[in-house]
Design an enzyme around this catalytic site. Structure first.
Site, mmCIF file in Angstrom:
data_model
loop_
_atom_site.group_PDB
_atom_site.id
_atom_site.type_symbol
_atom_site.label_atom_id
_atom_site.label_comp_id
_atom_site.label_asym_id
_atom_site.label_seq_id
_atom_site.Cartn_x
_atom_site.Cartn_y
_atom_site.Cartn_z
ATOM 1 C CB CYS A 285 -0.849 0.174 1.219
ATOM 2 S SG CYS A 285 -1.666 -1.484 1.305
ATOM 3 C CG HIS B 226 -3.361 3.337 2.534
ATOM 4 N ND1 HIS B 226 -3.647 2.965 1.468
ATOM 5 C CD2 HIS B 226 -3.442 2.076 3.504
ATOM 6 C CE1 HIS B 226 -3.980 1.743 1.341
ATOM 7 N NE2 HIS B 226 -3.809 1.160 2.339
ATOM 8 C CG ASN C 219 -6.772 -0.923 1.664
ATOM 9 O OD1 ASN C 219 -6.175 -0.384 0.722
ATOM 10 N ND2 ASN C 219 -6.140 -1.505 2.695
HETATM 11 O O1 UT7 Z 1 -3.568 -1.311 3.716
HETATM 12 C C1 UT7 Z 1 -3.197 -2.335 4.710
HETATM 13 C C2 UT7 Z 1 -4.051 -3.672 4.848
HETATM 14 N N1 UT7 Z 1 -4.677 -3.779 5.906
HETATM 15 C C3 UT7 Z 1 -5.428 -2.939 6.765
HETATM 16 O O2 UT7 Z 1 -5.149 -1.871 6.769
HETATM 17 C C4 UT7 Z 1 -6.082 -3.689 8.024
HETATM 18 C C5 UT7 Z 1 -6.016 -2.997 9.347
HETATM 19 N N2 UT7 Z 1 -6.843 -3.611 10.337
HETATM 20 C C6 UT7 Z 1 -8.086 -3.270 10.270
HETATM 21 O O3 UT7 Z 1 -8.533 -2.653 9.555
HETATM 22 C C7 UT7 Z 1 -8.948 -4.078 11.228
HETATM 23 O O4 UT7 Z 1 -7.891 -4.935 12.097
HETATM 24 C C8 UT7 Z 1 -10.024 -4.900 10.846
HETATM 25 C C9 UT7 Z 1 -11.100 -4.218 10.117
HETATM 26 C C10 UT7 Z 1 -9.334 -6.061 9.689
HETATM 27 C C11 UT7 Z 1 -10.659 -5.852 11.709
HETATM 28 O O5 UT7 Z 1 -11.214 -4.942 12.857
HETATM 29 P P1 UT7 Z 1 -11.092 -5.214 14.412
HETATM 30 O O6 UT7 Z 1 -11.663 -4.019 14.945
HETATM 31 O O7 UT7 Z 1 -9.453 -5.226 14.381
HETATM 32 O O8 UT7 Z 1 -11.907 -6.522 14.615
HETATM 33 P P2 UT7 Z 1 -10.775 -7.942 15.125
HETATM 34 O O9 UT7 Z 1 -9.714 -8.426 14.196
HETATM 35 O O10 UT7 Z 1 -10.365 -7.597 16.491
HETATM 36 O O11 UT7 Z 1 -12.056 -8.960 15.121
HETATM 37 C C12 UT7 Z 1 -13.297 -8.971 15.772
HETATM 38 C C13 UT7 Z 1 -14.306 -10.152 15.279
HETATM 39 C C14 UT7 Z 1 -13.556 -11.215 15.248
HETATM 40 O O12 UT7 Z 1 -14.432 -12.278 15.992
HETATM 41 P P3 UT7 Z 1 -13.934 -13.024 17.294
HETATM 42 O O13 UT7 Z 1 -12.889 -13.766 16.968
HETATM 43 O O14 UT7 Z 1 -13.924 -11.848 18.228
HETATM 44 O O15 UT7 Z 1 -15.170 -13.971 17.549
HETATM 45 C C15 UT7 Z 1 -13.471 -11.774 13.774
HETATM 46 O O16 UT7 Z 1 -13.739 -13.013 13.442
HETATM 47 O O17 UT7 Z 1 -14.977 -9.627 14.331
HETATM 48 C C16 UT7 Z 1 -14.810 -10.833 13.372
HETATM 49 N N3 UT7 Z 1 -14.693 -10.397 12.080
HETATM 50 C C17 UT7 Z 1 -15.931 -10.200 11.194
HETATM 51 N N4 UT7 Z 1 -17.270 -10.252 11.617
HETATM 52 C C18 UT7 Z 1 -18.124 -9.868 10.598
HETATM 53 C C19 UT7 Z 1 -13.892 -10.133 11.057
HETATM 54 N N5 UT7 Z 1 -14.352 -9.889 10.110
HETATM 55 C C20 UT7 Z 1 -15.548 -9.842 10.163
HETATM 56 C C21 UT7 Z 1 -16.428 -9.450 8.910
HETATM 57 N N6 UT7 Z 1 -17.631 -9.557 9.382
HETATM 58 N N7 UT7 Z 1 -16.416 -9.038 7.848
#
Ligand code: UT7
Length: 330
Positions: free
Chosen positions: A117, A257, A287
């Site tokens: 990115c 970004h 993104n």
């Molecule tokens: O350009 C660089 C590339 N990447 C990024 O910039 C990504 C950076 N990270 C993020 O934006 C965030 O970490 C995410 C949006 C990916 C995730 O948000 P979060 O608040 O960090 O959530 P989390 O990873 O703590 O997950 C919370 C829960 C999990 O369930 P459990 O294990 O707590 O039961 C995930 O399985 O949310 C679940 N989850 C979803 N639920 C519904 C993950 N993806 C989804 C989804 N829909 N699409």
């Protein structure tokens, strides 16, 4: 910048987005997710996705044509084409060479660069050096991705986050003390494991097994990338400002970004920069990795939100891990 070096500016911007929109409601039908979850955790409402026949060079070429037109530069006047992408048409020839041929940019050298990115910011910095030293006059820098082709559409952790698109700029000499005032790049390979596409390279060549195990798709530890991003965005923006002896108060426009609205707002908060100075379009495009910043920049310029003499800061982070920032006097 040393007095013996030429000042380098952005002479024109362009972008290309595929027509097809995929909403969060569309994704609810294919993975266990909801519009509410995606919006509250990321800010994304929809994204654009290419059709099967479209590759990264196609989006790149269209974005480049628009940037050349705005810059009033003919393809033959280009000395170098850099395409920043993690989704090249193929390993080789480079996407930049395909774009060179598409444009008829017969006098240009061409290569791809991969800094995920942050790739567009790496490209800007490299292009600037070539022009500043007098080696080249016009450099086309493109950030372009068709991430939809490397996503596992059964993995809700990744498939809801990304979109396809391309943005381009033409760099060239400009008036003294205008244009790109500083660029800052960084990397931390120790964090590489948090965002990968494991197979298809020399470490793990493509095989029936790698395909069966979904190893040709993006794997991400979202929360690790999130923590890194929140820390690095503000630091990188400040570093580039320090390099040209400017301060956060001097910023007219921040183009970050576009990964997650929570990352962008916390970076703005750390910088003590009001959100009305921050360009956001991730709600409609998601993104787009290397394409996010140049597409956002093109939109902000086209809408007249970035004006002559504005101090514009570009800042990004991504896989590698990598990061970069850039201060421009428009
Ligand atoms: O350009 C660089 C590339 N990447 C990024 O910039 C990504 C950076 N990270 C993020 O934006 C965030 O970490 C995410 C949006 C990916 C995730 O948000 P979060 O608040 O960090 O959530 P989390 O990873 O703590 O997950 C919370 C829960 C999990 O369930 P459990 O294990 O707590 O039961 C995930 O399985 O949310 C679940 N989850 C979803 N639920 C519904 C993950 N993806 C989804 C989804 N829909 N699409």
């Amino acid at each position: 910048m040393s007095d013996s070096l030429r000042s380098v500016g952005i002479l024109g911007t362009g972008s290309c987005l595929p027509d097809k929109e995929v909403t969060n409601y569309d994704l609810e039908k294919i993975v266990d997710t909801s519009h509410e979850w995606i919006v509250s955790r990321t800010g994304i409402h929809k994204r654009r996705i290419v059709d099967d026949a479209t590759a990264t060079s196609d989006l790149s070429t269209e974005a480049a044509k628009k940037a050349l037109e705005k810059a009033n530069i003919k393809p033959e006047e280009l000395d170098l084409i850099i395409v920043a992408t993690v989704t090249p048409d193929m390993s080789f020839p480079s996407t930049a060479c395909i774009v060179q041929s598409n444009l008829g940019a017969t006098n240009a050298a061409a290569f791809d660069l991969e800094a995920a990115c942050s790739g567009f910011l790496y490209g800007i910095s490299i292009g600037q050096q070539f022009i500043a030293t007098g080696m080249y006059k016009h450099v086309l820098v493109i950030g372009a991705e068709t991430l939809s082709k490397i996503l596992n559409w059964n993995d809700r952790n990744t498939c809801v986050l990304f979109g396809d698109g391309a943005g381009a700029v033409v760099l060239g000499p400009t008036e003294k003390d205008k244009g790109i005032l500083s660029t800052y790049l960084g990397a931390d390979g120790e964090g590489g494991k948090f965002l990968t596409l494991p197979a298809g390279g020399s470490r793990m060549p493509a095989s029936v097994q790698t395909v069966e195990e979904n190893l040709h798709y993006v794997k991400m530890d979202g929360s690790e990338v999130f923590k890194f991003a929140v820390r690095i965005m503000g630091n990188a923006a400040k570093k580039a400002l320090d390099m040209c002896k400017l301060d956060v108060a001097d910023i007219d426009y921040l183009v970050p970004h576009q990964a997650n609205i929570r990352i962008i707002s916390s970076a703005a908060k750390r910088l003590k920069l009001p959100m009305d100075k921050v360009y956001v379009n991730l709600d409609v495009y998601g993104n787009m990795s290397a394409a996010s910043i140049p597409v956002a920049l093109d939109e902000a310029v086209s809408k007249g939100e970035i004006k002559k003499d504005d101090i514009v800061v570009l800042v990004g982070f991504g896989g590698g891990l990598t990061w970069g920032s850039c201060v421009i006097k428009w």
